[in-house]
Design a protein around this motif. Structure first.
Motif, PDB file in Angstrom:
ATOM      1  N   ARG A 187      58.502  38.621  39.486  1.00 50.96           N
ATOM      2  CA  ARG A 187      57.746  39.703  38.844  1.00 50.96           C
ATOM      3  C   ARG A 187      56.260  39.619  39.190  1.00 50.96           C
ATOM      4  O   ARG A 187      55.599  40.641  39.381  1.00 50.96           O
ATOM      5  CB  ARG A 187      57.949  39.670  37.310  1.00 50.96           C
ATOM      6  N   GLN A 218      40.247  46.977  47.435  1.00 48.83           N
ATOM      7  CA  GLN A 218      39.393  46.942  46.249  1.00 48.83           C
ATOM      8  C   GLN A 218      40.150  46.167  45.179  1.00 48.83           C
ATOM      9  O   GLN A 218      41.290  46.505  44.854  1.00 48.83           O
ATOM     10  CB  GLN A 218      39.070  48.337  45.723  1.00 48.83           C
ATOM     11  N   GLY A 219      39.512  45.140  44.623  1.00 49.16           N
ATOM     12  CA  GLY A 219      40.162  44.316  43.616  1.00 49.16           C
ATOM     13  C   GLY A 219      40.713  43.053  44.237  1.00 49.16           C
ATOM     14  O   GLY A 219      41.010  43.003  45.442  1.00 49.16           O
ATOM     15  N   PHE A 220      40.798  42.008  43.408  1.00 46.30           N
ATOM     16  CA  PHE A 220      41.363  40.742  43.864  1.00 46.30           C
ATOM     17  C   PHE A 220      42.167  40.134  42.719  1.00 46.30           C
ATOM     18  O   PHE A 220      42.121  38.950  42.445  1.00 46.30           O
ATOM     19  CB  PHE A 220      40.235  39.811  44.343  1.00 46.30           C
ATOM     20  N   ASN A 222      46.090  40.614  40.382  1.00 47.24           N
ATOM     21  CA  ASN A 222      47.508  40.398  40.657  1.00 47.24           C
ATOM     22  C   ASN A 222      47.999  41.244  41.839  1.00 47.24           C
ATOM     23  O   ASN A 222      48.617  40.722  42.765  1.00 47.24           O
ATOM     24  CB  ASN A 222      48.314  40.707  39.392  1.00 47.24           C
ATOM     25  N   SER A 242      37.184  43.256  46.988  1.00 48.93           N
ATOM     26  CA  SER A 242      36.077  43.304  46.032  1.00 48.93           C
ATOM     27  C   SER A 242      36.557  42.807  44.671  1.00 48.93           C
ATOM     28  O   SER A 242      37.757  42.647  44.450  1.00 48.93           O
ATOM     29  CB  SER A 242      35.511  44.723  45.932  1.00 48.93           C
ATOM     30  N   PHE A 243      35.618  42.575  43.785  1.00 42.24           N
ATOM     31  CA  PHE A 243      35.963  42.067  42.446  1.00 42.24           C
ATOM     32  C   PHE A 243      34.843  42.403  41.491  1.00 42.24           C
ATOM     33  O   PHE A 243      33.716  42.713  41.905  1.00 42.24           O
ATOM     34  CB  PHE A 243      36.188  40.543  42.482  1.00 42.24           C
ATOM     35  N   TRP A 244      35.153  42.352  40.193  1.00 42.72           N
ATOM     36  CA  TRP A 244      34.160  42.596  39.148  1.00 42.72           C
ATOM     37  C   TRP A 244      33.604  41.260  38.694  1.00 42.72           C
ATOM     38  O   TRP A 244      34.367  40.350  38.378  1.00 42.72           O
ATOM     39  CB  TRP A 244      34.801  43.334  37.973  1.00 42.72           C
ATOM     40  N   ALA A 274      38.157  37.289  39.625  1.00 44.44           N
ATOM     41  CA  ALA A 274      36.782  37.217  40.136  1.00 44.44           C
ATOM     42  C   ALA A 274      36.624  35.900  40.884  1.00 44.44           C
ATOM     43  O   ALA A 274      37.094  34.852  40.425  1.00 44.44           O
ATOM     44  CB  ALA A 274      35.784  37.286  38.982  1.00 44.44           C
ATOM     45  N   ALA A 304      43.076  48.568  44.800  1.00 51.68           N
ATOM     46  CA  ALA A 304      43.979  47.869  43.866  1.00 51.68           C
ATOM     47  C   ALA A 304      43.187  47.360  42.666  1.00 51.68           C
ATOM     48  O   ALA A 304      43.364  46.219  42.233  1.00 51.68           O
ATOM     49  CB  ALA A 304      44.700  46.726  44.582  1.00 51.68           C
ATOM     50  N   LEU A 306      40.917  49.911  40.031  1.00 53.34           N
ATOM     51  CA  LEU A 306      40.758  50.853  38.917  1.00 53.34           C
ATOM     52  C   LEU A 306      41.039  52.288  39.343  1.00 53.34           C
ATOM     53  O   LEU A 306      41.142  52.578  40.541  1.00 53.34           O
ATOM     54  CB  LEU A 306      39.294  50.829  38.443  1.00 53.34           C
ATOM     55  N   ASN A 330      46.614  52.469  39.814  1.00 54.95           N
ATOM     56  CA  ASN A 330      47.046  53.776  39.296  1.00 54.95           C
ATOM     57  C   ASN A 330      45.859  54.730  39.350  1.00 54.95           C
ATOM     58  O   ASN A 330      44.776  54.386  38.872  1.00 54.95           O
ATOM     59  CB  ASN A 330      47.501  53.636  37.848  1.00 54.95           C
ATOM     60  N   ASN A 355      52.904  51.504  44.083  1.00 52.43           N
ATOM     61  CA  ASN A 355      52.866  50.386  43.125  1.00 52.43           C
ATOM     62  C   ASN A 355      54.103  50.328  42.218  1.00 52.43           C
ATOM     63  O   ASN A 355      54.103  49.628  41.209  1.00 52.43           O
ATOM     64  CB  ASN A 355      51.554  50.374  42.324  1.00 52.43           C
TER      65      ASN A 355
HETATM   66  P1  NAD Z   1      44.064  42.569  37.462  1.00 52.71           P
HETATM   67  O1  NAD Z   1      43.366  42.649  36.156  1.00 52.71           O
HETATM   68  O2  NAD Z   1      44.911  41.397  37.789  1.00 52.71           O
HETATM   69  O3  NAD Z   1      42.975  42.691  38.652  1.00 52.71           O
HETATM   70  C1  NAD Z   1      42.022  43.696  38.705  1.00 52.71           C
HETATM   71  C2  NAD Z   1      41.039  43.352  39.811  1.00 52.71           C
HETATM   72  O4  NAD Z   1      40.106  44.418  39.948  1.00 52.71           O
HETATM   73  C3  NAD Z   1      40.219  42.086  39.543  1.00 52.71           C
HETATM   74  O5  NAD Z   1      40.056  41.375  40.742  1.00 52.71           O
HETATM   75  C4  NAD Z   1      38.885  42.646  39.079  1.00 52.71           C
HETATM   76  O6  NAD Z   1      37.807  41.744  39.354  1.00 52.71           O
HETATM   77  C5  NAD Z   1      38.799  43.885  39.956  1.00 52.71           C
HETATM   78  N1  NAD Z   1      37.872  44.877  39.474  1.00 52.71           N
HETATM   79  C6  NAD Z   1      37.685  45.342  38.211  1.00 52.71           C
HETATM   80  N2  NAD Z   1      36.698  46.255  38.188  1.00 52.71           N
HETATM   81  C7  NAD Z   1      36.272  46.396  39.460  1.00 52.71           C
HETATM   82  C8  NAD Z   1      35.288  47.186  40.085  1.00 52.71           C
HETATM   83  N3  NAD Z   1      34.532  48.031  39.391  1.00 52.71           N
HETATM   84  N4  NAD Z   1      35.131  47.068  41.424  1.00 52.71           N
HETATM   85  C9  NAD Z   1      35.878  46.204  42.136  1.00 52.71           C
HETATM   86  N5  NAD Z   1      36.826  45.435  41.603  1.00 52.71           N
HETATM   87  C10 NAD Z   1      37.010  45.520  40.289  1.00 52.71           C
HETATM   88  O7  NAD Z   1      44.864  43.933  37.570  1.00 52.71           O
HETATM   89  P2  NAD Z   1      46.164  44.251  38.444  1.00 52.71           P
HETATM   90  O8  NAD Z   1      47.360  43.897  37.668  1.00 52.71           O
HETATM   91  O9  NAD Z   1      45.981  43.693  39.820  1.00 52.71           O
HETATM   92  O10 NAD Z   1      46.099  45.844  38.481  1.00 52.71           O
HETATM   93  C11 NAD Z   1      45.245  46.545  39.375  1.00 52.71           C
HETATM   94  C12 NAD Z   1      45.630  48.026  39.354  1.00 52.71           C
HETATM   95  O11 NAD Z   1      47.005  48.161  39.705  1.00 52.71           O
HETATM   96  C13 NAD Z   1      45.479  48.748  38.014  1.00 52.71           C
HETATM   97  O12 NAD Z   1      45.162  50.103  38.289  1.00 52.71           O
HETATM   98  C14 NAD Z   1      46.876  48.685  37.432  1.00 52.71           C
HETATM   99  O13 NAD Z   1      47.107  49.716  36.483  1.00 52.71           O
HETATM  100  C15 NAD Z   1      47.687  48.889  38.683  1.00 52.71           C
HETATM  101  N6  NAD Z   1      49.073  48.428  38.579  1.00 52.71           N
HETATM  102  C16 NAD Z   1      49.359  47.122  38.318  1.00 52.71           C
HETATM  103  C17 NAD Z   1      50.676  46.713  38.253  1.00 52.71           C
HETATM  104  C18 NAD Z   1      51.026  45.269  38.023  1.00 52.71           C
HETATM  105  O14 NAD Z   1      52.221  44.969  38.015  1.00 52.71           O
HETATM  106  N7  NAD Z   1      50.080  44.368  37.885  1.00 52.71           N
HETATM  107  C19 NAD Z   1      51.718  47.644  38.416  1.00 52.71           C
HETATM  108  C20 NAD Z   1      51.403  48.974  38.698  1.00 52.71           C
HETATM  109  C21 NAD Z   1      50.075  49.353  38.773  1.00 52.71           C
END
Ligand code: NAD
Length: 428
Positions: A187, A218-220, A222, A242-244, A274, A304, A306, A330, A355
């Motif tokens: 999962r 974008q994002g680092f 899950n 990228s990351f927050w 982060a 990946a 926001l 999403n 996703n």
């Molecule tokens: P997460 O919380 O594990 O990671 C989010 C990442 O985004 C982090 O690295 C954070 O630092 C970064 N981040 C936050 N704000 C930011 C910004 N302004 N600029 C750059 N980076 C930024 O979240 P996740 O589970 O990886 O989910 C990410 C996206 O995928 C969300 O939109 C979530 O709804 C969607 N999603 C996740 C899953 C899942 O199973 N985890 C399933 C479907 C959709």
């Protein structure tokens, strides 16, 4: 979540109306599917550790369950609104339908900030939420899961409360449980890997060998981390992500032209995704401004993080080299930016297809919990690959045949599947 002037449910309904028109759906079907099927709004009193009682507002919404029990997460968020929950429930219906799993769409929420609650108070909130909807959820009716600010521990408390109410063991009532307490292997990887299964198939279709391609994320968190892991295993190279940064209250991009090395990055990444900037710099990564991820001269972009990130202004920064965008997050793309991507002929894998690996694996978790028989990680990932690959090709074939944008093709497939189900059941 709430944004000034932005109502996600209106957006979801507008998207539906457009496709309902393309499909020439009859008035009854449109009326049924553009609204939610049932909603629960309730109060959850919690006696806090201080002895005072705080009353929280909770919701559970089922958008449609014609194709199977409703499925969707429960969010704990201070800006949660009923229209956010309604929109997310509707999107879950389309997401389950596009990957053709026998589930409907639901979503839940509580208006609260879990950061202000002790663990004990969070447990009472979870149990209180289940006491309100415990007769309306269930393995054959509506199956919650984690979402923003809810985690496997919250799911265990919710399952335990449900099992207490129903005097039995029903691990299939909820997904996102820890492995060993009814959770599924694979999962954690599912969403990120699912994104890459669709990227792999898209590249095959356009005749590009994944080996030698480059990407930026974008994002680092899950989704991004596991997408990067599999993409690189398949021979691609991710050069930036990228990351927050909560300390600096800003986002950064980190980049290394020779590629990201997950083995060295994971130990310097926190739970929230982060990275430690100083340690990354020592390892040879450049620290760049927030939007640098989207400006990279790469073949593939994977947002990946926001929603609303590829918008009217950032879309103009996308390099001419980019051939494919896979939406891990999403709703990362605004309607205006979507038009530009379409006009530029960039191959788009829309969010609710790209996703969908997460919900597909949650469905596998449910199947395993209901049968009380658990699969190996290899079995889970192989089945996930099959589902994602089949779903991708169904959407791609339709897009090609009817000359549709991939997002529209995905909507046509899902809405048509749900419309057929409500008709076959004689609901409309
Ligand atoms: P997460 O919380 O594990 O990671 C989010 C990442 O985004 C982090 O690295 C954070 O630092 C970064 N981040 C936050 N704000 C930011 C910004 N302004 N600029 C750059 N980076 C930024 O979240 P996740 O589970 O990886 O989910 C990410 C996206 O995928 C969300 O939109 C979530 O709804 C969607 N999603 C996740 C899953 C899942 O199973 N985890 C399933 C479907 C959709």
């Amino acid at each position: 979540m709430k944004e000034e002037g932005y109502n996600p449910f209106r957006t979801a309904q507008a998207q539906f109306d457009k496709v309902a028109e393309m499909l020439q759906l009859d008035a009854g079907t449109r009326e049924l599917l553009r609204n939610t099927q049932r909603e629960y709004h309730f109060s959850i009193p919690v006696r806090k550790d201080s002895g005072e009682v705080e009353v929280f507002r909770g919701f559970r919404v089922v958008h449609n369950d014609a194709r199977g029990p409703a499925k969707g997460g429960v969010r704990f968020h201070p800006q949660e609104t009923i229209d956010t929950v309604r929109a997310l429930a509707m999107w879950m219906t389309w997401k389950c339908a596009v990957v053709d799993i026998p589930l409907g769409g639901g979503k839940g929420g509580v208006v609260c900030n879990p950061h202000d609650l002790t663990l004990h108070e969070q447990e009472l909130l979870c149990r209180g939420w289940v006491r309100q909807v415990g007769w309306d959820i269930g393995p054959v009716r509506d199956v919650p899961a984690p979402d923003v600010y809810t985690n496997p521990q919250h799911m265990v408390w919710m399952m335990d409360e449900y099992e207490t109410m129903h005097a039995g063991k029903y691990p299939g009532v909820i997904t996102g449980k820890p492995v060993g307490l009814g959770g599924s292997l694979g999962r954690t990887e599912a969403t990120g890997y699912g994104v890459v299964y669709t990227v792999r198939e898209a590249l095959k279709e356009v005749g590009i060998d994944i080996k030698g391609t480059t990407a930026s994320c974008q994002g680092f968190g899950n989704v991004a981390q596991y997408a990067i892991e599999l993409f690189q295993q398949l021979g691609g190279k991710v050069i930036a992500a990228s990351f927050w940064d909560e300390g600096d209250k800003t986002a950064y991009t980190f980049r290394r032209e020779s590629g990201l090395n997950m083995d060295e990055l994971r130990p310097i990444t926190d739970r929230l995704g982060a990275i430690n900037k100083e340690k990354a710099t020592q390892l040879g990564y450049e620290i760049l401004p927030a939007d640098a991820w989207i400006e990279q001269d790469v073949d593939i972009l994977i947002p990946a993080a926001l929603e609303n990130q590829i918008n009217e202004s950032t879309v103009l920064k996308i390099s001419k080299r980019v051939k494919l965008i896979a939406e891990g997050a999403n709703g990362p793309t605004t309607i205006e930016a979507d038009k530009v991507i379409h006009q530029r002929g960039i191959f788009l894998i829309p969010d609710f297809l790209a996703n969908a690996g997460g919900v597909t694996c949650s469905y596998f978790e449910q199947v395993q919990s209901n049968t009380n028989f658990y699969w190996t990680k290899e079995e889970v990932l192989q089945r996930l690959d099959e589902k994602m690959t089949t779903a991708f090709h169904a959407v791609y074939e339709l897009a090609k045949r009817r000359n549709l944008y991939m997002r529209d093709a995905a909507y046509v497939i899902s809405i048509d599947r749900v419309a057929q189900a409500v008709k076959a059941r004689g609901w409309v």
